[in-house]
Every structure is written in structure tokens, then in C-alpha cells.
Write an enzyme that holds these catalytic residues in place. Structure first.
Site, mmCIF file in Angstrom:
data_model
loop_
_atom_site.group_PDB
_atom_site.id
_atom_site.type_symbol
_atom_site.label_atom_id
_atom_site.label_comp_id
_atom_site.label_asym_id
_atom_site.label_seq_id
_atom_site.Cartn_x
_atom_site.Cartn_y
_atom_site.Cartn_z
ATOM 1 N N ASP A 223 -0.867 6.660 -2.046
ATOM 2 C CA ASP A 223 -0.134 7.231 -0.988
ATOM 3 C C ASP A 223 0.114 6.203 0.190
ATOM 4 O O ASP A 223 -0.037 5.072 -0.198
ATOM 5 C CB ASP A 223 -0.721 8.489 -0.495
ATOM 6 C CG ASP A 223 0.538 9.545 0.045
ATOM 7 O OD1 ASP A 223 1.130 8.973 0.922
ATOM 8 O OD2 ASP A 223 0.461 10.568 -0.257
ATOM 9 N N HIS A 246 2.291 3.503 -0.169
ATOM 10 C CA HIS A 246 3.362 3.921 0.314
ATOM 11 C C HIS A 246 3.831 3.251 1.569
ATOM 12 O O HIS A 246 4.703 3.885 2.258
ATOM 13 C CB HIS A 246 3.528 5.410 0.559
ATOM 14 C CG HIS A 246 3.530 6.336 -0.727
ATOM 15 N ND1 HIS A 246 3.666 7.576 -0.883
ATOM 16 C CD2 HIS A 246 3.512 5.815 -2.033
ATOM 17 C CE1 HIS A 246 3.694 7.874 -2.218
ATOM 18 N NE2 HIS A 246 3.538 6.878 -2.876
#
Ligand code: NAG
Length: 397
Positions: A223, A246
Site C-alpha cells: 500500500d 502505492h
């Protein structure tokens, strides 16, 4: 007398520094002592809970005056569950030397409270270093518990003057490190690692904190490498290599009706390698507050899917707040070089209220996919465009 004592220490420290560590010999009040968890009943089989040993050693260190050191020795494996190291401490400084390895229980072995492996709360002037490891055993969670709430490995709450360096933090079930309500903290030379497809394994999650520095670190996760959330200001990320992951994200913000603010976030000399995003600001529809004074500067890109992205429609929440969202302004993206993975290089997606003073300059992003051409798109974005490849024809004055 005091003068004589000081010169004695000075002379001795020239001759033999080790002698002067035992300052108590001279009757000086500040003692420096070392507490090794091995002397407090740690099992070191890596299977039974060592939390009580850590807690006892911590209490000693915390309650003693002066500079205290807690040692977690090399070549040993310790299992912890839900360890809470609480201050305020009497010690003026505490140094945790994490030389060995700490492991989290597997999913079935966790007890009732599955929120954090280690919480450090209300402790000031703490240093943690030593080159050691914290292994989260996240693989026992990711498959069977994708949607449920999963523990984080390390949580800092209400800490001031914190320095964390040279640690390996791996495979957290949830986010790796959360920082909440802290001031003046540094995270340097850290290595955070989990598979790119592990769910919500943020590197760092920060909220309500200021003056936080991240430097010279590698973060590979499933993430956000760093997620900057509500109440943050003066956050600096420099020379971070992020990917997979991310990106270094601001938000998501505006999930609730609370007024949320984020300002003075500066990301510099970072690399995004195979990330789904790079420099990202994401806000929900319906929130209120602002995001401003943000810079992303000197960024190297390798196959990032959304290297530059502002999204004010991050999640389209059904709310009676209409188009309202956090205001985004004074954001600079400057000095980006490298490749995006498909056609999306620059995506600035603001709502009807607009984003203001958004600057793009010295950007050169091409697609690594020969069949795609890098592009920029924007809606309701006001600002300036300098030398930017791809062209940004959609910027408003
Ligand atoms: C950032 O990178 C540039 C170019 O490599 C270098 O000149 C500069 O000193 C770096 N700055 C920081 C803060 O790392």
C-alpha cells in the site's frame, strides 16, 4: 570540586572512554545503565511470549534517572504480543538497541488485543537503532483475513524527540509503523518490506504529527510507502526508495465530517519503482479542511502507474455535503524524470470548487510501454506549467 571532577572526566575520557561510562563512581547523579532483556526472563525460543521480560526491563530503564539503555541482544529471537512501552519516564534519554530479532505471533497465536505488536506511548527523547529486525508474520493474515482489521507492528503515540534508525521491519499484517500525535521524530536508514500484493501494508501512517523526517530508506509494501493523514505538518521525506507500493500519499482525507488539515509536506529526491502511484493527494467527496504547501521535488520514476496524481473524488461518498471537499492549493511538482507504466503521467482531478496554485515544472515522463503515449489530464485545476513533458494543455489560469 565540580571543576576538578569535570577535568578528571575530560582527562579520563581521553585516556580511556570506557572508564567514564561509570560516571556514578564519581558520585555524579546522572547514571548511565544498561538493561538487557535477557536478564529479565526472556525465553528466546521465538515461540513463547517475551513481553513480560521486555516490560520489566523497560520499567527499570524508564524509572531510572539519566541516560538508560535497553538491549535486545544480537543472535536471539524474541516473540512479543501487544507490548506497550509507556512513559512518561524519569530517564532523560532512553536508547533501545534492537540488535536481535523480534517476531510477531502467527495469526492464531495473537491474544485478545490484535491492534499493535509494539506501542510506544508518551515517551520523549527515545532512540531506537541497532540493525535488528521486526518480523510481522503477515502471511498468516493476508490470505484469510483480507478485509478484517489486522495488527500493525509498531506504533508511536504522543512521543517527542524520537530517533529511529537502521531497522528492518518486515511483513506486517497491516500497516508497518504508525505515528500519531508525535513531534520531532526522525526515521533514518530504515528498511520496510512486504510483498507488493499484501493488503493495506502501508510503510508509515502518520497523523496529527509535526516535524517528522524520513530519510535514506527503502520501502517496499502493498500500500502507501508513506501515508500522511489528518493533522500533519512539516513532514519531510528525502531519499526514499519506494516500490512496490502505492507511493508517498497525502490522504486519504475527508472520510468523515471532521475539519482536516495537512500542510508543509516536502518530498525530495525520492524514487518510485513499479509503484501504482507516485506523488499522490487523495481526498474523499464530502470532507472539509485543506491540503496546502506541498512539494514533490527531484523524483525518479520507473514504471509508475500514476506518477503524479491529485484525486478529489477518491471515493465517491454519498453525502449531503455535495461537491464539498478539502481545499487543495499551493502544490508543486518539480523535477520528475523517468517512466510511467501506461499512458497516465499526470492526472489532476479536482472538483467544481477547483484546486489552486498547482505548479508543474521540469518534468519529463515518458511511457515505458511502447504502445502507449504518456498524457496529462486535468479538471478544474488552476496554476502554472513550466517545462513539462507530456504537454499539459488543460491547466487553468
Ligand atoms: C538531491 O539530489 C540532487 C541531485 O542529485 C543533489 O544535488 C542534492 O544535493 C540532493 N538533495 C538532497 C536533500 O538529498
Amino acid at each position: 570540586m565540580q571543576g576538578a571532577l569535570i577535568s578528571c572526566i575530560l582527562i579520563l575520557s581521553f585516556v580511556s572512554p570506557s572508564l567514564c561510562f561509570k560516571r556514578s563512581n564519581f558520585g555524579v547523579e546522572t547514571e548511565e545503565s544498561t538493561y538487557n532483556v535477557m536478564n529479565y526472563g526472556a525465553n528466546v525460543d521465538g515461540k513463547s511470549d517475551d513481553s513480560n521480560a521486555f516490560l520489566s526491563a523497560w520499567k527499570k530503564a524508564c524509572e531510572a534517572e539519566g541516560m538508560q539503555t535497553l538491549v535486545i541482544p544480537k543472535g536471539k529471537v524474541f516473540m512479543l504480543k501487544n507490548l506497550v512501552l509507556k512513559g512518561p519516564c524519569k530517564a532523560t534519554k532512553i536508547h533501545i538497541q534492537l540488535l536481535g530479532k523480534i517476531v510477531a505471533p502467527t495469526k492464531d497465536q495473537w491474544g485478545e488485543d490484535k491492534t499493535h505488536l509494539i506501542t510506544i506511548s508518551k515517551v520523549n527523547s527515545l532512540t531506537i537503532d541497532g540493525g535488528g529486525y521486526i518480523e510481522g508474520n503477515g502471511n498468516t493474515w493476508w490470505e484469510t483475513c483480507k478485509k478484517c482489521s489486522r495488527p500493525r507492528l509498531l506504533r508511536f503515540s504522543s512521543c517527542k524527540d524520537l530517533s529511529v534508525s537502521s531497522l528492518h521491519i518486515t511483513n506486517s499484517p497491516g500497516a508497518h509503523i504508525s505515528i500519531n500525535n508525535c513531534e520531532h521524530a526522525k526515521f533514518i536508514n530504515m528498511n520496510i518490506n512486504a510483498p507488493g500484493n499484501s493488503p493495506n501494508t502501508d510503510g508509515y501512517d502518520i497523523s496529527n504529527s509535526k516535524n517528522i523526517v524520513f530519510e535514506d530508506s527503502t520501502i517496499s509494501v502493498g500500500d502507501d510507502c508513506i501515508a500522511v493523514n489528518r493533522g500533519c505538518s512539516f513532514i519531510y521525506a528525502t531519499r526514499i526508495i519506494c516500490g512496490p507500493g502505492h507511493g508517498i500519499s497525502i490522504g486519504s482525507l475527508g472520510k468523515t465530517k471532521d475539519y482536516e488539515t495537512v500542510e508543509e509536506i516536502h518530498v525530495k529526491n525520492c524514487t518510485f519503482k513499479g509503484t501504482t502511484n507516485g506523488a499522490r493527494i487523495k481526498t474523499w467527496e464530502g470532507g472539509s479542511g485543506y491540503v496546502r504547501k506541498i512539494t514533490y521535488e527531484n523524483i525518479i520514476l520507473q514504471d509508475s502507474r500514476n506518477p503524479i496524481i491529485i484525486n478529489q473524488h477518491y471515493i465517491n461518498k454519498i453525502s449531503n455535503n455535495g461537491e464539498k471537499s478539502l481545499q487543495i492549493s499551493d502544490v508543486t511538482f518539480q523535477g520528475f524524470e523517468g517512466t510511467c507504466a501506461d499512458e497516465k503521467a499526470i492526472t489532476l482531478n479536482c472538483n467544481n470548487n477547483g484546486c489552486f496554485n498547482i505548479k508543474l515544472d521540469q518534468i519529463n515522463i515518458v511511457s515505458s510501454n511502447p504502445k502507449k503515449k504518456a498524457q496529462a489530464s486535468c479538471s478544474n485545476v488552476h496554476g502554472r506549467v513550466g517545462q513539462v513533458i507530456p504537454k499539459v494543455p488543460c491547466m487553468l489560469k
